[in-house]
Design a protein around this motif. Structure first.
Motif, PDB file in Angstrom:
ATOM      1  N   UNK A   3       0.826  -1.205   0.000  1.00 27.46           N
ATOM      2  CA  UNK A   3       0.000   0.000   0.000  1.00 27.46           C
ATOM      3  C   UNK A   3       0.863   1.260   0.000  1.00 27.46           C
ATOM      4  N   UNK A   4       2.011   1.195   0.690  1.00 25.27           N
ATOM      5  CA  UNK A   4       2.872   2.359   0.793  1.00 25.27           C
ATOM      6  C   UNK A   4       3.896   2.458  -0.325  1.00 25.27           C
ATOM      7  N   UNK A   5       4.250   1.316  -0.925  1.00 29.23           N
ATOM      8  CA  UNK A   5       5.352   1.306  -1.881  1.00 29.23           C
ATOM      9  C   UNK A   5       4.917   1.135  -3.330  1.00 29.23           C
ATOM     10  N   UNK A   6       3.628   0.871  -3.576  1.00 30.25           N
ATOM     11  CA  UNK A   6       3.131   0.716  -4.947  1.00 30.25           C
ATOM     12  C   UNK A   6       1.849   1.523  -5.115  1.00 30.25           C
ATOM     13  N   UNK A   7       1.418   1.632  -6.365  1.00 30.40           N
ATOM     14  CA  UNK A   7       0.123   2.259  -6.636  1.00 30.40           C
ATOM     15  C   UNK A   7      -0.898   1.221  -7.091  1.00 30.40           C
ATOM     16  N   UNK A   8      -0.660  -0.054  -6.748  1.00 31.31           N
ATOM     17  CA  UNK A   8      -1.592  -1.119  -7.096  1.00 31.31           C
ATOM     18  C   UNK A   8      -2.946  -0.883  -6.434  1.00 31.31           C
ATOM     19  N   UNK A   9      -3.995  -1.355  -7.074  1.00 29.18           N
ATOM     20  CA  UNK A   9      -5.331  -1.256  -6.484  1.00 29.18           C
ATOM     21  C   UNK A   9      -5.417  -2.160  -5.259  1.00 29.18           C
ATOM     22  N   UNK A  10      -6.383  -1.892  -4.408  1.00 31.49           N
ATOM     23  CA  UNK A  10      -6.595  -2.721  -3.226  1.00 31.49           C
ATOM     24  C   UNK A  10      -6.917  -4.154  -3.644  1.00 31.49           C
ATOM     25  N   UNK A  11      -7.688  -4.306  -4.704  1.00 28.33           N
ATOM     26  CA  UNK A  11      -8.043  -5.645  -5.177  1.00 28.33           C
ATOM     27  C   UNK A  11      -6.807  -6.422  -5.609  1.00 28.33           C
ATOM     28  N   UNK A  12      -5.902  -5.745  -6.313  1.00 24.38           N
ATOM     29  CA  UNK A  12      -4.683  -6.436  -6.755  1.00 24.38           C
ATOM     30  C   UNK A  12      -3.792  -6.794  -5.572  1.00 24.38           C
ATOM     31  N   UNK A  13      -3.670  -5.881  -4.619  1.00 28.58           N
ATOM     32  CA  UNK A  13      -2.857  -6.162  -3.432  1.00 28.58           C
ATOM     33  C   UNK A  13      -3.437  -7.343  -2.663  1.00 28.58           C
ATOM     34  N   UNK A  14      -4.768  -7.370  -2.551  1.00 25.22           N
ATOM     35  CA  UNK A  14      -5.420  -8.498  -1.873  1.00 25.22           C
ATOM     36  C   UNK A  14      -5.021  -9.818  -2.523  1.00 25.22           C
ATOM     37  N   UNK A  15      -5.040  -9.847  -3.839  1.00 26.63           N
ATOM     38  CA  UNK A  15      -4.679 -11.068  -4.563  1.00 26.63           C
ATOM     39  C   UNK A  15      -3.201 -11.394  -4.396  1.00 26.63           C
ATOM     40  N   UNK A  16      -2.360 -10.354  -4.437  1.00 28.39           N
ATOM     41  CA  UNK A  16      -0.915 -10.555  -4.328  1.00 28.39           C
ATOM     42  C   UNK A  16      -0.512 -11.169  -2.988  1.00 28.39           C
ATOM     43  N   UNK A  17      -1.242 -10.846  -1.918  1.00 27.59           N
ATOM     44  CA  UNK A  17      -0.851 -11.326  -0.593  1.00 27.59           C
ATOM     45  C   UNK A  17      -1.665 -12.543  -0.136  1.00 27.59           C
ATOM     46  N   UNK A  18      -2.425 -13.134  -1.052  1.00 30.12           N
ATOM     47  CA  UNK A  18      -3.044 -14.418  -0.731  1.00 30.12           C
ATOM     48  C   UNK A  18      -4.516 -14.428  -0.389  1.00 30.12           C
ATOM     49  N   UNK A  19      -5.219 -13.304  -0.619  1.00 30.33           N
ATOM     50  CA  UNK A  19      -6.656 -13.276  -0.356  1.00 30.33           C
ATOM     51  C   UNK A  19      -7.418 -13.522  -1.659  1.00 30.33           C
ATOM     52  N   UNK A  20      -8.423 -14.374  -1.597  1.00 31.76           N
ATOM     53  CA  UNK A  20      -9.210 -14.671  -2.783  1.00 31.76           C
ATOM     54  C   UNK A  20     -10.227 -13.580  -3.097  1.00 31.76           C
ATOM     55  N   UNK A  21     -10.671 -12.862  -2.069  1.00 29.33           N
ATOM     56  CA  UNK A  21     -11.696 -11.833  -2.252  1.00 29.33           C
ATOM     57  C   UNK A  21     -11.238 -10.513  -1.641  1.00 29.33           C
ATOM     58  N   UNK A  22     -11.351  -9.438  -2.418  1.00 27.34           N
ATOM     59  CA  UNK A  22     -10.935  -8.124  -1.946  1.00 27.34           C
ATOM     60  C   UNK A  22     -11.746  -7.675  -0.731  1.00 27.34           C
ATOM     61  N   UNK A  23     -13.030  -8.018  -0.720  1.00 31.74           N
ATOM     62  CA  UNK A  23     -13.891  -7.606   0.395  1.00 31.74           C
ATOM     63  C   UNK A  23     -13.443  -8.265   1.702  1.00 31.74           C
ATOM     64  N   UNK A  24     -13.072  -9.543   1.614  1.00 37.83           N
ATOM     65  CA  UNK A  24     -12.603 -10.248   2.813  1.00 37.83           C
ATOM     66  C   UNK A  24     -11.269  -9.663   3.276  1.00 37.83           C
TER      67      UNK A  24
END
Length: 295
Positions: free
Chosen positions: A251-272
């Protein structure tokens, strides 16, 4: 092994810390006589460092302290994406570099001046040692402590926050000192560290308690007991914490969307992911980025 030996009191004191990373090819900057101790703790990848005529490969789960009075530099670029913590500290007391370890057991030799000082209520100094370079005994615990220090940076002007930071930093020093121990790790600690290392390496993937047991050849219940005893949490709680910490870095080092970050760190759903992040940090990922991003 080179060790930094401090005469205390006064204790070494914490100044500031933070996360950083290098993409492949990135190299640590060269600096001379920076005036503070610089502790580097590698979470992922490897830093190739030099200090004067010595070189170090600081891999995952390793730590290196760069001295305040020396020239240090990157010896080559990183081979892979490398994530690490830096932590600056200082002491107003005396310190030195030695290859001789302090005795861990036994009676101290009789010292007449020291005995007189004790009876006269004068300050009694003693020595503590931390290794300049070490493979951490409990890297997950050090990761957790520095993560807490970073969170308290946001309350820099709070007296209670500063006090808590100094207490946490002393725990970091104790973890570094413990890594010098030559005694074998207990079976519970060894199991917990294996589990923690596996989850830090595979946090992007779907990890279950059963899979963890199969990979480590331990019963899942035994792993859970070891993790609770050593880290104070269950394996899945540890995995969630690590994913959240990785998300905070992104979140601090990239401009990736929250949904993409969620996927990158192992979450299947952005809402969760958002729900878990908000519960852990007290604010949503978007608000976290807005509050703590600079520039």
């Amino acid at each position: 092994m080179s060790m930094l030996q401090f005469t205390v009191p006064p204790l070494p004191h914490y100044m500031l810390c933070g996360p950083s990373f290098y993409a492949p090819g990135g190299r640590h900057v060269s600096r001379r006589n920076v005036g503070v101790f610089d502790l580097l703790v590698v979470r992922e990848g490897c830093l190739y460092m030099g200090e004067e005529d010595r070189t170090f490969e600081v891999g995952e789960g390793c730590a290196l302290i760069l001295r305040p009075d020396s020239y240090h530099y990157g010896t080559k670029g990183c081979d892979v994406h490398t994530s690490y913590y830096w932590l600056h500290f200082q002491t107003t007391g005396s310190w030195s570099v030695t290859d001789d370890e302090l005795p861990r057991h036994g009676v101290e030799p009789y010292d007449e001046k020291r005995t007189q000082a004790l009876w006269s209520y004068a300050t009694h100094t003693f020595q503590i040692q931390v290794p300049q370079f070490a493979r951490l005994l409990h890297p997950g615990k050090v990761d957790e402590l520095i993560g807490q220090l970073i969170q308290l940076n946001q309350s820099f002007y709070s007296g209670s926050a500063k006090w808590n930071q100094q207490a946490l930093f002393q725990d970091v020093l104790r973890q570094l000192s413990a890594s010098m121990a030559k005694e074998e790790s207990t079976p519970a600690a060894a199991c917990a560290d294996l589990a923690a290392a596996y989850m830090r390496k595979h946090y992007r993937e779907s990890v279950t308690a059963q899979e963890l047991g199969d990979r480590l050849n331990f019963h899942p219940v035994y792993i859970a007991r070891c993790m609770q005893r050593i880290y104070g949490c269950t394996p899945m709680e540890y995995l969630l914490h690590h994913r959240i910490e990785q998300a905070k870095l992104m979140l601090l080092q990239t401009d990736h969307t929250v949904a993409r970050i969620a996927e990158e760190v192992g979450f299947n759903q952005a809402a969760y992911f958002t729900s878990c992040f908000t519960r852990a940090e007290g604010i949503s990922p978007r608000k976290y980025r807005q509050r703590f991003s600079y520039g």
